[in-house]
Design an enzyme around this catalytic site. Structure first.
Site, PDB file in Angstrom:
ATOM      1  CB  CYS A 124      -0.945   0.007   1.194  1.00  0.00           C
ATOM      2  SG  CYS A 124      -2.022  -1.435   1.219  1.00  0.00           S
ATOM      3  CG  HIS A 250      -3.248   3.324   1.916  1.00  0.00           C
ATOM      4  ND1 HIS A 250      -3.708   2.872   0.695  1.00  0.00           N
ATOM      5  CD2 HIS A 250      -3.353   2.263   2.760  1.00  0.00           C
ATOM      6  CE1 HIS A 250      -4.073   1.607   0.805  1.00  0.00           C
ATOM      7  NE2 HIS A 250      -3.859   1.211   2.044  1.00  0.00           N
ATOM      8  CG  ASN A 280      -6.724  -1.062   0.966  1.00  0.00           C
ATOM      9  OD1 ASN A 280      -5.980  -0.654   0.084  1.00  0.00           O
ATOM     10  ND2 ASN A 280      -6.289  -1.450   2.154  1.00  0.00           N
TER      11      ASN A 280
HETATM   12  N1  ACO Z   1     -18.825  -8.795   8.550  1.00  0.00           N
HETATM   13  C1  ACO Z   1     -19.325  -9.027   9.757  1.00  0.00           C
HETATM   14  N2  ACO Z   1     -18.559  -9.360  10.812  1.00  0.00           N
HETATM   15  C2  ACO Z   1     -17.221  -9.407  10.617  1.00  0.00           C
HETATM   16  C3  ACO Z   1     -16.634  -9.153   9.358  1.00  0.00           C
HETATM   17  C4  ACO Z   1     -17.496  -8.829   8.289  1.00  0.00           C
HETATM   18  N3  ACO Z   1     -17.049  -8.559   7.062  1.00  0.00           N
HETATM   19  N4  ACO Z   1     -15.302  -9.266   9.489  1.00  0.00           N
HETATM   20  C5  ACO Z   1     -15.036  -9.579  10.759  1.00  0.00           C
HETATM   21  N5  ACO Z   1     -16.204  -9.671  11.440  1.00  0.00           N
HETATM   22  C6  ACO Z   1     -16.403 -10.006  12.848  1.00  0.00           C
HETATM   23  C7  ACO Z   1     -15.268 -10.804  13.433  1.00  0.00           C
HETATM   24  O1  ACO Z   1     -15.400 -12.170  13.115  1.00  0.00           O
HETATM   25  C8  ACO Z   1     -15.428 -10.521  14.902  1.00  0.00           C
HETATM   26  O2  ACO Z   1     -16.448 -11.346  15.401  1.00  0.00           O
HETATM   27  P1  ACO Z   1     -16.323 -12.028  16.854  1.00  0.00           P
HETATM   28  O3  ACO Z   1     -16.265 -10.863  17.810  1.00  0.00           O
HETATM   29  O4  ACO Z   1     -17.554 -12.826  16.951  1.00  0.00           O
HETATM   30  O5  ACO Z   1     -15.054 -12.802  16.826  1.00  0.00           O
HETATM   31  C9  ACO Z   1     -15.950  -9.092  14.944  1.00  0.00           C
HETATM   32  O6  ACO Z   1     -16.437  -8.793  13.605  1.00  0.00           O
HETATM   33  C10 ACO Z   1     -14.894  -8.077  15.335  1.00  0.00           C
HETATM   34  O7  ACO Z   1     -13.718  -8.360  14.581  1.00  0.00           O
HETATM   35  P2  ACO Z   1     -12.473  -7.424  14.645  1.00  0.00           P
HETATM   36  O8  ACO Z   1     -11.429  -7.920  13.704  1.00  0.00           O
HETATM   37  O9  ACO Z   1     -12.075  -7.191  16.085  1.00  0.00           O
HETATM   38  O10 ACO Z   1     -13.131  -6.086  14.089  1.00  0.00           O
HETATM   39  P3  ACO Z   1     -12.504  -4.666  13.988  1.00  0.00           P
HETATM   40  O11 ACO Z   1     -13.356  -3.692  14.662  1.00  0.00           O
HETATM   41  O12 ACO Z   1     -11.046  -4.662  14.299  1.00  0.00           O
HETATM   42  O13 ACO Z   1     -12.649  -4.376  12.418  1.00  0.00           O
HETATM   43  C11 ACO Z   1     -11.267  -4.436  10.464  1.00  0.00           C
HETATM   44  C12 ACO Z   1     -12.033  -5.250  11.490  1.00  0.00           C
HETATM   45  C13 ACO Z   1     -12.245  -3.562   9.691  1.00  0.00           C
HETATM   46  C14 ACO Z   1     -10.586  -5.400   9.513  1.00  0.00           C
HETATM   47  C15 ACO Z   1     -10.228  -3.554  11.203  1.00  0.00           C
HETATM   48  O14 ACO Z   1      -9.455  -4.320  12.077  1.00  0.00           O
HETATM   49  C16 ACO Z   1      -9.334  -2.842  10.255  1.00  0.00           C
HETATM   50  O15 ACO Z   1      -9.736  -1.957   9.556  1.00  0.00           O
HETATM   51  N6  ACO Z   1      -8.026  -3.188  10.223  1.00  0.00           N
HETATM   52  C17 ACO Z   1      -7.117  -2.666   9.263  1.00  0.00           C
HETATM   53  C18 ACO Z   1      -7.188  -3.554   8.082  1.00  0.00           C
HETATM   54  C19 ACO Z   1      -6.690  -2.933   6.812  1.00  0.00           C
HETATM   55  O16 ACO Z   1      -6.896  -1.789   6.517  1.00  0.00           O
HETATM   56  N7  ACO Z   1      -6.062  -3.777   6.013  1.00  0.00           N
HETATM   57  C20 ACO Z   1      -5.719  -3.427   4.691  1.00  0.00           C
HETATM   58  C21 ACO Z   1      -4.333  -3.665   4.349  1.00  0.00           C
HETATM   59  S1  ACO Z   1      -3.207  -2.663   5.225  1.00  0.00           S
HETATM   60  C22 ACO Z   1      -3.541  -1.152   4.820  1.00  0.00           C
HETATM   61  O17 ACO Z   1      -4.016  -0.908   3.754  1.00  0.00           O
HETATM   62  C23 ACO Z   1      -3.216  -0.126   5.780  1.00  0.00           C
END
Ligand code: ACO
Length: 323
Positions: A124, A250, A280
């Protein structure tokens, strides 16, 4: 050396590169959150609330190299130069149809350029790394016109059964033409790039084309790293957030963008956001947002843009650009 104009100070270099053309290309297929609801245990509400994303473009019948060449052709046309005027092509790319050659070579052949080509894989942050390399090449006098393309197909790596990653990504290609310029005002003012390989296991793609990500840890590192790079580059230029017209971060996730804005004390209405429509698109996200900013008239010539990014590696960095 620094110079000041009104309340703004900038480093002067006798040679600098400035943007003279932009282009972008998106796949035709729009995948909405509602479409994801059809086969995943997810909801439009969850995706919007956690990521700010409503839809993404996904490659189906197209090939990434064709989108990349389309974006490049548009940038060349916008710049009003011939493909043979290009001295170097740098392409930010993580994955495409081929392991080798680099996508930059394929783009060169398709647009009819005759020059050296190289790919950059900094995920990224790839576009910032490409800018940094292009800037060095222009300042050293080795090139006059450089085509920088960011063409990414992260959906090639996603498992469409894994709701924790597949909802986050989209595909696309953006391109910029840079020209060597002696203007002390417009152009790339500065770039900074950084890496921490000890964090590679937080987020990576595997040989069988799967993204493995610790979402919360990725989130934490992103909201520290982007403001860190942004602050570093502003301090180096002797400016504050007040001097910046737009931040184009980004486009990982709206919550990451908002948290970075808060940490930089930067108002949200000066942040260019396209993550709602494109999701993304890895290294392509910033250049797609920049091209959209020009086309929509939001970004105007003479404005100062701060461009921070963070991604797998871990890599991060920022660029300060007077457009
Ligand atoms: N739909 C519904 N529920 C979901 C989904 C979905 N698509 N994905 C995960 N969940 C659930 C999980 O299973 C979890 O359930 P549980 O509590 O029963 O175990 C719950 O939601 C919470 O999961 P978390 O991972 O703790 O959720 P969080 O609030 O952290 O959000 C997310 C997840 C959006 C991925 C967040 O962590 C994030 O944005 N991280 C950065 C990821 C990113 O940007 N990656 C891209 C590459 S790097 C970059 O570009 C910078």
């Amino acid at each position: 050396m620094k110079f000041c104009e009104k309340d703004k100070c900038f480093f002067i270099s006798k040679i600098r590169m400035r943007i003279i053309g932009t282009g972008r290309a998106h796949p035709a297929k729009v995948v909405t959150n509602a479409m994801l609801e059809q086969f995943l245990d997810t909801s439009d509400e969850w995706i919007k609330e956690r990521t700010g994303m409503s839809e993404r473009r996904v490659i189906t019948s197209e090939k990434l190299e064709d989108l990349a060449a389309d974006a490049a052709r548009r940038a060349i046309e916008d710049a009003g130069i011939e493909p043979t005027d290009i001295d170097y092509i740098i392409c930010s790319n993580v994955v495409n149809e081929y392991v080798t050659p680099g996508l930059s070579c394929i783009i060169q052949g398709k647009v009819g350029a005759k020059c050296a080509c190289v790919d950059v894989n900094a995920a990224c942050s790839g576009f910032i790394y490409a800018l940094d390399m292009a800037d060095d090449r222009i300042r050293s006098g080795k090139a006059k016109n450089i085509l920088v393309v960011a063409a990414e197909e992260p959906t090639r790596m996603v498992d469409w059964n894994d709701r924790s990653t597949c909802v986050l990504f989209g595909d696309g290609a953006g391109a910029l033409i840079f020209e060597r310029s002696s203007s002390s005002y417009s152009g790339i003012i500065d770039t900074v790039v950084m890496s921490d390989g000890a964090g590679y296991d937080i987020l990576h793609g595997t040989n069988d084309h799967k993204i493995e990500m610790n979402g919360p840890e990725t989130y934490k590192r992103a909201v520290l790293s982007m403001p860190h790079a942004a602050r570093y580059i502003m301090d180096h230029a002797g400016i504050t957030a007040d001097n910046v017209d737009w931040i184009i971060p980004h486009q990982a996730n709206l919550r990451i963008i908002e948290s970075c804005a808060a940490r930089l004390d930067f108002p949200l209405d000066k942040i260019l956001v396209t993550v709602d429509k494109h999701a993304n698109t890895s290294g392509a996200s910033g250049v797609l947002a920049l091209a959209y900013g020009f086309e929509s008239g939001k970004i105007k010539h003479g404005q100062l843009i701060l461009y921070p990014a963070f991604g797998s590696g871990l890599t991060w960095g920022a660029a300060l650009i007077r457009v």
